[in-house]
Design an enzyme around this catalytic site. Structure first.
Site, PDB file in Angstrom:
ATOM      1  N   SER A 109       1.609   3.421  -2.140  1.00 23.81           N
ATOM      2  CA  SER A 109       1.385   4.232  -3.409  1.00 23.81           C
ATOM      3  C   SER A 109       1.038   5.837  -2.832  1.00 23.81           C
ATOM      4  O   SER A 109       1.138   6.676  -3.875  1.00 23.81           O
ATOM      5  CB  SER A 109       0.434   4.194  -4.941  1.00 23.81           C
ATOM      6  OG  SER A 109      -0.891   3.909  -3.539  1.00 23.81           O
ATOM      7  N   ARG A 110       0.821   5.543  -1.717  1.00 22.41           N
ATOM      8  CA  ARG A 110       0.258   6.935  -1.432  1.00 22.41           C
ATOM      9  C   ARG A 110       0.205   6.936   0.426  1.00 22.41           C
ATOM     10  O   ARG A 110      -0.237   6.269   0.789  1.00 22.41           O
ATOM     11  CB  ARG A 110      -1.034   7.319  -1.680  1.00 22.41           C
ATOM     12  CG  ARG A 110      -2.275   6.295  -2.072  1.00 22.41           C
ATOM     13  CD  ARG A 110      -3.948   7.195  -2.584  1.00 22.41           C
ATOM     14  NE  ARG A 110      -3.755   6.974  -3.578  1.00 22.41           N
ATOM     15  CZ  ARG A 110      -3.747   6.130  -4.558  1.00 22.41           C
ATOM     16  NH1 ARG A 110      -4.488   4.600  -3.735  1.00 22.41           N
ATOM     17  NH2 ARG A 110      -3.924   6.095  -5.555  1.00 22.41           N
ATOM     18  N   ASP A 147      -1.563  -7.305  -5.944  1.00 15.47           N
ATOM     19  CA  ASP A 147      -2.817  -7.708  -5.029  1.00 15.47           C
ATOM     20  C   ASP A 147      -2.571  -8.041  -4.212  1.00 15.47           C
ATOM     21  O   ASP A 147      -1.923  -9.774  -4.171  1.00 15.47           O
ATOM     22  CB  ASP A 147      -3.336  -8.381  -6.228  1.00 15.47           C
ATOM     23  CG  ASP A 147      -5.415  -8.418  -5.545  1.00 15.47           C
ATOM     24  OD1 ASP A 147      -5.293  -7.877  -4.679  1.00 15.47           O
ATOM     25  OD2 ASP A 147      -6.435  -8.241  -5.982  1.00 15.47           O
ATOM     26  N   TYR A 150     -15.484  -4.609   9.941  1.00 12.03           N
ATOM     27  CA  TYR A 150     -13.944  -4.469   9.383  1.00 12.03           C
ATOM     28  C   TYR A 150     -13.394  -4.557  11.440  1.00 12.03           C
ATOM     29  O   TYR A 150     -12.538  -4.549  11.183  1.00 12.03           O
ATOM     30  CB  TYR A 150     -14.281  -2.845   9.973  1.00 12.03           C
ATOM     31  CG  TYR A 150     -12.882  -1.947   9.247  1.00 12.03           C
ATOM     32  CD1 TYR A 150     -12.163  -1.532   8.741  1.00 12.03           C
ATOM     33  CD2 TYR A 150     -12.843  -0.707  10.073  1.00 12.03           C
ATOM     34  CE1 TYR A 150     -10.717  -1.496   8.777  1.00 12.03           C
ATOM     35  CE2 TYR A 150     -11.215  -0.400  10.715  1.00 12.03           C
ATOM     36  CZ  TYR A 150     -10.124  -0.358   9.111  1.00 12.03           C
ATOM     37  OH  TYR A 150      -9.773   0.627   9.788  1.00 12.03           O
ATOM     38  N   LYS A 210      -1.053  -1.648  -5.338  1.00 12.82           N
ATOM     39  CA  LYS A 210      -1.757  -1.793  -6.890  1.00 12.82           C
ATOM     40  C   LYS A 210      -1.978  -0.669  -8.325  1.00 12.82           C
ATOM     41  O   LYS A 210      -1.886  -0.402  -8.926  1.00 12.82           O
ATOM     42  CB  LYS A 210      -3.821  -2.421  -6.614  1.00 12.82           C
ATOM     43  CG  LYS A 210      -3.929  -3.503  -5.627  1.00 12.82           C
ATOM     44  CD  LYS A 210      -5.466  -3.751  -5.176  1.00 12.82           C
ATOM     45  CE  LYS A 210      -6.210  -3.537  -7.038  1.00 12.82           C
ATOM     46  NZ  LYS A 210      -7.819  -3.910  -6.798  1.00 12.82           N
ATOM     47  N   ILE A 224      -0.204   6.991   4.421  1.00  8.87           N
ATOM     48  CA  ILE A 224       1.196   6.446   4.704  1.00  8.87           C
ATOM     49  C   ILE A 224       1.692   5.735   4.692  1.00  8.87           C
ATOM     50  O   ILE A 224       3.588   5.412   4.808  1.00  8.87           O
ATOM     51  CB  ILE A 224       0.587   5.710   5.789  1.00  8.87           C
ATOM     52  CG1 ILE A 224      -0.607   6.563   7.259  1.00  8.87           C
ATOM     53  CG2 ILE A 224       1.350   4.923   7.187  1.00  8.87           C
ATOM     54  CD1 ILE A 224      -1.601   5.686   8.057  1.00  8.87           C
ATOM     55  N   GLY A 225       1.833   5.336   3.227  1.00  5.73           N
ATOM     56  CA  GLY A 225       2.921   4.103   3.209  1.00  5.73           C
ATOM     57  C   GLY A 225       3.824   4.571   2.447  1.00  5.73           C
ATOM     58  O   GLY A 225       5.156   4.587   2.244  1.00  5.73           O
ATOM     59  N   GLY A 230       0.867  -1.331   0.097  1.00 12.44           N
ATOM     60  CA  GLY A 230      -0.091   0.105  -0.008  1.00 12.44           C
ATOM     61  C   GLY A 230       1.091   1.183   0.128  1.00 12.44           C
ATOM     62  O   GLY A 230       0.539   2.575   0.745  1.00 12.44           O
TER      63      GLY A 230
END
Length: 276
Positions: free
Chosen positions: A15-16, A70, A164, A38, A18-19, A13
């Site tokens: 790409s934006r 993925d 969740y 992804k 926190i990651g 994750g």
């Protein structure tokens, strides 16, 4: 030499949000970062791809390997780990940051959505741990960091969105189990969770809307907390459910004002889910 210089860290994750913030923080030490997400093509509403973050990592002083992934596909996870080891010579840490969220109860959560949350939030943690374990054993100071909360059994955290909650608590229970199981390999396993809302797409679109961002901190606080955990060579922490603010307090930080996402809003910060 900086603590994470030439260390190899996989971030899912990435790409934006926190990651991305974590990747850039580690890059400032000269780390090797695999950006597994992804998002390989630009999204009309969400900024950032693995390729744009890879450029930022390189500019910040690190080395980047962008991999479209993925996390539900364990074979793809294994391939990503092997590509990382081939590119950088090993794996020192894995950060399970990829997540799926839907804040609805049992009555209104489609099974397809629950399956997605379970596969991304829980199952992927086990898949990445299994795939990375042979390399983490060789690291000497391997680390798995799961972005999951303290297990808080207050019924209010189950009343409205137990599907969740279940998938995030499962991540945290895997933290406890893997910490004990992998201790003999000198691999630390911890969870990290924010004290307050963090300004991410998940908050904007699933957990409060744009107005919630005015009561949030920036992702950099989580990045700095993760850095403090991974750069601690004593490995004194393992099997813990850590909160970003407390990790930084332990590291000597006393002023958190720089992390306020929108200081001009003048609003009180909102405590994150699962934190009393």
């Amino acid at each position: 030499m900086q603590p994470l210089h030439n260390k190899t860290i996989i971030i899912t994750g990435a790409s934006r949000g926190i990651g991305r913030a974590m990747a850039l923080r580690f890059a400032r030490d000269g780390a090797n970062v695999t950006l597994a997400a992804k998002s390989a093509e630009p999204h009309p509403k969400l900024p950032g791809t693995i390729h744009s973050v890879a450029q930022e990592v390189e500019q910040a002083g690190g080395k980047a390997l962008p991999v479209q992934l993925d996390v539900r596909d364990e074979n793809a996870v294994k391939e990503m780990v092997e590509r990382t080891a081939a590119a950088f010579g090993g794996v020192d840490a894995v950060i399970n940051n990829a997540g799926a969220i839907k804040l609805s109860g049992v009555e209104h959560t489609p099974m397809k959505r629950f399956d997605l949350m379970h596969q991304v939030n829980t199952r992927a943690v086990m898949a990445t741990a299994q795939a990375a374990l042979p390399w983490l054993k060789k690291s000497g100071l391997g680390h798995i960091l799961n972005l999951s909360p303290p297990v808080n059994l207050n019924p209010k955290w189950f009343a409205q969105y137990s599907p969740y909650t279940l998938t995030k608590y499962s991540m945290s229970m895997l933290t406890l189990g893997m910490a004990q199981e992998f201790r003999r390999y000198n691999i630390a396993v911890n969870s990290l969770w924010p004290q307050t809302l963090i300004a991410t797409a998940a908050v904007e679109f699933e957990a409060g809307g744009k107005q919630a961002l005015d009561r949030a901190r920036s992702p950099e606080i989580m990045a700095d907390a993760a850095y403090a955990i991974l750069s601690d060579k004593t490995q004194r922490r393992s099997g813990e459910w850590l909160i970003d603010e407390q990790v930084l307090r332990d590291a000597g930080v006393t002023d958190f004002s720089a992390y306020t996402y929108n200081p001009d809003a003048g609003q009180a910060l909102m405590t994150d889910l699962f934190v009393d």
